[in-house]
Scaffold this active site. Sequence first.
Site, PDB file in Angstrom:
ATOM      1  CG  HIS A  91      32.716  46.250  46.866  1.00  0.00           C
ATOM      2  ND1 HIS A  91      33.409  45.083  47.098  1.00  0.00           N
ATOM      3  CD2 HIS A  91      31.612  46.189  47.642  1.00  0.00           C
ATOM      4  CE1 HIS A  91      32.736  44.337  47.958  1.00  0.00           C
ATOM      5  NE2 HIS A  91      31.639  44.988  48.312  1.00  0.00           N
ATOM      6  CE  LYS A 105      42.730  41.654  35.706  1.00  0.00           C
ATOM      7  NZ  LYS A 105      42.866  41.835  37.149  1.00  0.00           N
ATOM      8  NE  ARG A 106      32.057  42.334  33.095  1.00  0.00           N
ATOM      9  CZ  ARG A 106      30.767  42.567  33.334  1.00  0.00           C
ATOM     10  NH1 ARG A 106      30.131  41.861  34.253  1.00  0.00           N
ATOM     11  NH2 ARG A 106      30.110  43.454  32.630  1.00  0.00           N
ATOM     12  CE  LYS A 135      37.882  45.015  36.412  1.00  0.00           C
ATOM     13  NZ  LYS A 135      38.308  44.588  37.761  1.00  0.00           N
ATOM     14  CB  THR A 155      39.155  38.431  44.499  1.00  0.00           C
ATOM     15  OG1 THR A 155      38.228  38.667  43.433  1.00  0.00           O
ATOM     16  CG2 THR A 155      38.726  39.217  45.717  1.00  0.00           C
ATOM     17  CE  LYS A 187      38.729  34.277  43.110  1.00  0.00           C
ATOM     18  NZ  LYS A 187      37.693  34.890  42.264  1.00  0.00           N
TER      19      LYS A 187
HETATM   20  C1  26Q Z   1      25.606  49.647  39.067  1.00  0.00           C
HETATM   21  C2  26Q Z   1      24.520  50.323  38.527  1.00  0.00           C
HETATM   22  C3  26Q Z   1      23.616  49.683  37.700  1.00  0.00           C
HETATM   23  C4  26Q Z   1      23.801  48.350  37.438  1.00  0.00           C
HETATM   24  C5  26Q Z   1      24.872  47.674  37.983  1.00  0.00           C
HETATM   25  C6  26Q Z   1      25.783  48.313  38.802  1.00  0.00           C
HETATM   26  C7  26Q Z   1      26.946  47.597  39.359  1.00  0.00           C
HETATM   27  C8  26Q Z   1      26.972  46.217  39.438  1.00  0.00           C
HETATM   28  C9  26Q Z   1      28.094  45.533  39.916  1.00  0.00           C
HETATM   29  C10 26Q Z   1      28.056  48.280  39.801  1.00  0.00           C
HETATM   30  C11 26Q Z   1      29.171  47.594  40.281  1.00  0.00           C
HETATM   31  C12 26Q Z   1      29.204  46.221  40.338  1.00  0.00           C
HETATM   32  C13 26Q Z   1      30.351  45.454  40.784  1.00  0.00           C
HETATM   33  C14 26Q Z   1      31.467  45.939  41.247  1.00  0.00           C
HETATM   34  C15 26Q Z   1      32.619  45.089  41.586  1.00  0.00           C
HETATM   35  O1  26Q Z   1      32.653  43.910  41.259  1.00  0.00           O
HETATM   36  N1  26Q Z   1      33.635  45.622  42.253  1.00  0.00           N
HETATM   37  C16 26Q Z   1      34.824  44.841  42.592  1.00  0.00           C
HETATM   38  O2  26Q Z   1      34.640  44.293  43.873  1.00  0.00           O
HETATM   39  C17 26Q Z   1      35.675  43.385  44.194  1.00  0.00           C
HETATM   40  C18 26Q Z   1      35.354  42.769  45.524  1.00  0.00           C
HETATM   41  O3  26Q Z   1      35.557  43.691  46.551  1.00  0.00           O
HETATM   42  C19 26Q Z   1      37.022  44.074  44.191  1.00  0.00           C
HETATM   43  O4  26Q Z   1      38.008  43.101  44.380  1.00  0.00           O
HETATM   44  C20 26Q Z   1      37.256  44.806  42.885  1.00  0.00           C
HETATM   45  O5  26Q Z   1      38.442  45.566  42.962  1.00  0.00           O
HETATM   46  C21 26Q Z   1      36.073  45.706  42.566  1.00  0.00           C
HETATM   47  O6  26Q Z   1      36.221  46.301  41.296  1.00  0.00           O
END
Ligand code: 26Q
Length: 818
Positions: free
Chosen positions: A361, A553-554, A559, A661, A665
């Site tokens: 991702h 979004k986050r 972003k 995503t 939407k």
């Molecule tokens: C990593 C290390 C320690 C703690 C947490 C994490 C962590 C947690 C969540 C790292 C990444 C995430 C989430 C990533 C994420 O949401 N990525 C998004 O995924 C979507 C679905 O595929 C994409 O549409 C987005 O582009 C992408 O940013």
Amino acid sequence: MATTKKPLTAAQFKKKVLQHLNFTSSQDNFVENPTAVLRAVCLTVNEVVYEKLKETNTYHKEHKTRSINYLSLEYLMGRMLSNNLHNLDLFDVAKKAVASLGLEIEDLFEEGHDLALGNGGLGRLAACFLDSLATMDFNAVGYGIHYEHGLFKQQFHQGRQIETPDEWREYGNPWEVCRPEAVQEIPLFGNVETIANADGSVKKVWHSGQIIKGVPWDVPIVGYNSKTVNVLRLWESRASSHFDWDQFNSGAYQDANAAQNQAETISKVLYPNDETDAGKELRFIQQYFFCACSMKDIIKRYQDQFADDWSHFAEQVVIQLNDTHPTIAILELMRTLIDEYDFSWTDAFTLCRKIFAYTNHTLLPEALEKWSVAMFERVLPRHLEILYSINEFFLDEEVSALWPNDHQIRGRLSLIEEGPHKMVRMAHLCVVTAFKVNGVAQIHSDLVKSDLFPEFNQLYPSKLTNVTNGVTPRRWLKACNPELSALLDSKVKTDWAKDLSSLAEIAKFADDADFQKQFMDIKHHNKVKLTEEILATTGVVVSPDAIFDVQIKRLHEYKRQHLSFLHILALYRRLLENPDYDMHPRVYIFGAKAAPAYYLAKEIIYAINKVAEVVNNDERIKGKLKVVFMPNYRVTLAEKIIPAADVSEQISTAGKEASGTGNMKLALNGAVTIGTLDGANVEIAEEVGDDNIFIFGNTVDDIKALDANGYNPYDYYSNNQEIKACLDWLHTDYFTPGKPGELAAISRSLLEGGDPYRLLADYAAYAEANIELDKAYKDKKRWARMAIINTAKMGKFTSDRSIQDYVDNIWKLTPISH
Ligand code: 26Q
């Protein structure tokens, strides 16, 4: 499969709700107590749900159906009631029943908590996929963690983000059921003993230092208009029964209690996607705990049918790893097969290579997971040995065959990163073991092949592939936008919620004046409703006649919320310099949580809030510009904002947003995208056509060229008066009276900080695209046409299509036959 039962009538539904109120909750004054009614309604729905769950399980047992096991540290489910009612076709029945009790069903929904066991896109994607899997009648289990606290709640205090814990199940959660019969015990720490067998081979025995209990909670996942109810199984950690009661009874409460607390800490809280969390031991233990519980459960489900005959395992089971977070499941399966079932190393690895597939991702190097070898060894000594053995095989057999004696390549591809602190590269373990690796949008998958894993792509030519993300139209159109859904129902004969491509039929009405009016009236009404929500939550008055420009979004630099922030400053300046500046009134609506330790992200939130205070109260600009930052962005808030959006901001630096995503939407609900050629925007542009989207800015190749020539943000600062004026403004106290420079962190990051996300290089093109957009909006017919075409052309982006792609190219599943 059992024949479908007669659907409940409203009268029967009401009777059941009353029974639950009387007997389960012993509540009689229910009108005063909507939470009790909500619970009773959920329990009523559950009667139907659990019946269907039983039927689903029976079918798959009888047919020995192959299953997909989705492993994800995150699931952003949102609220469940409205979704389950729609999916069971009980919405109207329940609405009527609840009305006859003197309550509005929509008010009941508002009492429900979000299941917010995720950060953002990746967690919401998992939730959409579960919805599609159940809707399409596939045998699927989602595995995750039963966090006591999901993603933090966000409040603003004087414009700054404050986090408070999420208490989603403080008073219980009607949608989950505990399954004590499926509890697992998970070892941790300790050491490995090597025992020599008589035949010269060796046996490894892991003597663990601690055992943790994993308690499963099942959340039913109801398919839309389908035969299926699947489950999402969430693991909660507890102290094992090995809890030292002797110690407890002998008075050493504290030691005994400490062990219990430590065990329960594992599933206590979701990590908020934060760089400072990278490398934290507790996160690693969380991952292992969850993977080990899930693998034991998968094996148990298999053995219930095939006992110790492993020969069908690869036909029966496929496991999808949602990013690298559950990678340790690979080593756990290896360990189980070798140490517990006497597999040879080769047989075990051959089997693993048929079972696991991995979704990437992100391309951001800082987001690729690495764990220190030292910590790995302390927590999971046996798993580290197995990792080394895989690395040896990989380097000596596979890498050497293609690049004999190439030490550079060996170093780059190795599962271990050498250096003063050796690190395990989790993504490499995934790519080596998984039989398929996919990115989440075409451009992202291409970059995974060309930039992230080029050598792996040479080594395993057909392994790297693409599955473009999608979203469930049940939640993201049918449930959240009932008025638009009714209009679509009246024009489209097939059930578009199950076959989203059929929405293409409405394209023929894109220029039809009546249809345009109906479509835009609904948009206007949704905007009126959001206006009320904005007033209630922020106190800001906005006009539904303005353009609703949405960025949800986050919060992250890549972003580029600060790109629209800079542009807002520019619009404000233009309005101050020329009160007649010609622009249609615009309301900027932000929703975003920043990771608690992400300094600049929090500064961006603060700056937007501070500018909002000034802009919203400046009468000189006559309400032409408003800025609202809605607090506590989450699935439920998204469901309110998205139907009301005119403009969808998708403005990441090209090459950085894997897919996105929210872009899908928003377009599905008739918002027009202003965006860069990044992630799924590229494919959205292909679907809607260049006339129905505002694409601007540098492409991936342009950005590479900029970097090659030595990027210098001061070039843009010096050559663009507007950029200069706006950045300089942040060093004054205009927006923070008496505190000059309080917003200057943004400017510093863009200038002295080198503008890592190339924001200034895209500013002029963004401003230009906004002028085009403003012009388009003023032409009502043109805009209505664009909005309609966006809804019509989103067929590709249903998560049903994503799931079908996974099924055809990766999972190879067969659905329940009808
Ligand atoms: C990593 C290390 C320690 C703690 C947490 C994490 C962590 C947690 C969540 C790292 C990444 C995430 C989430 C990533 C994420 O949401 N990525 C998004 O995924 C979507 C679905 O595929 C994409 O549409 C987005 O582009 C992408 O940013």
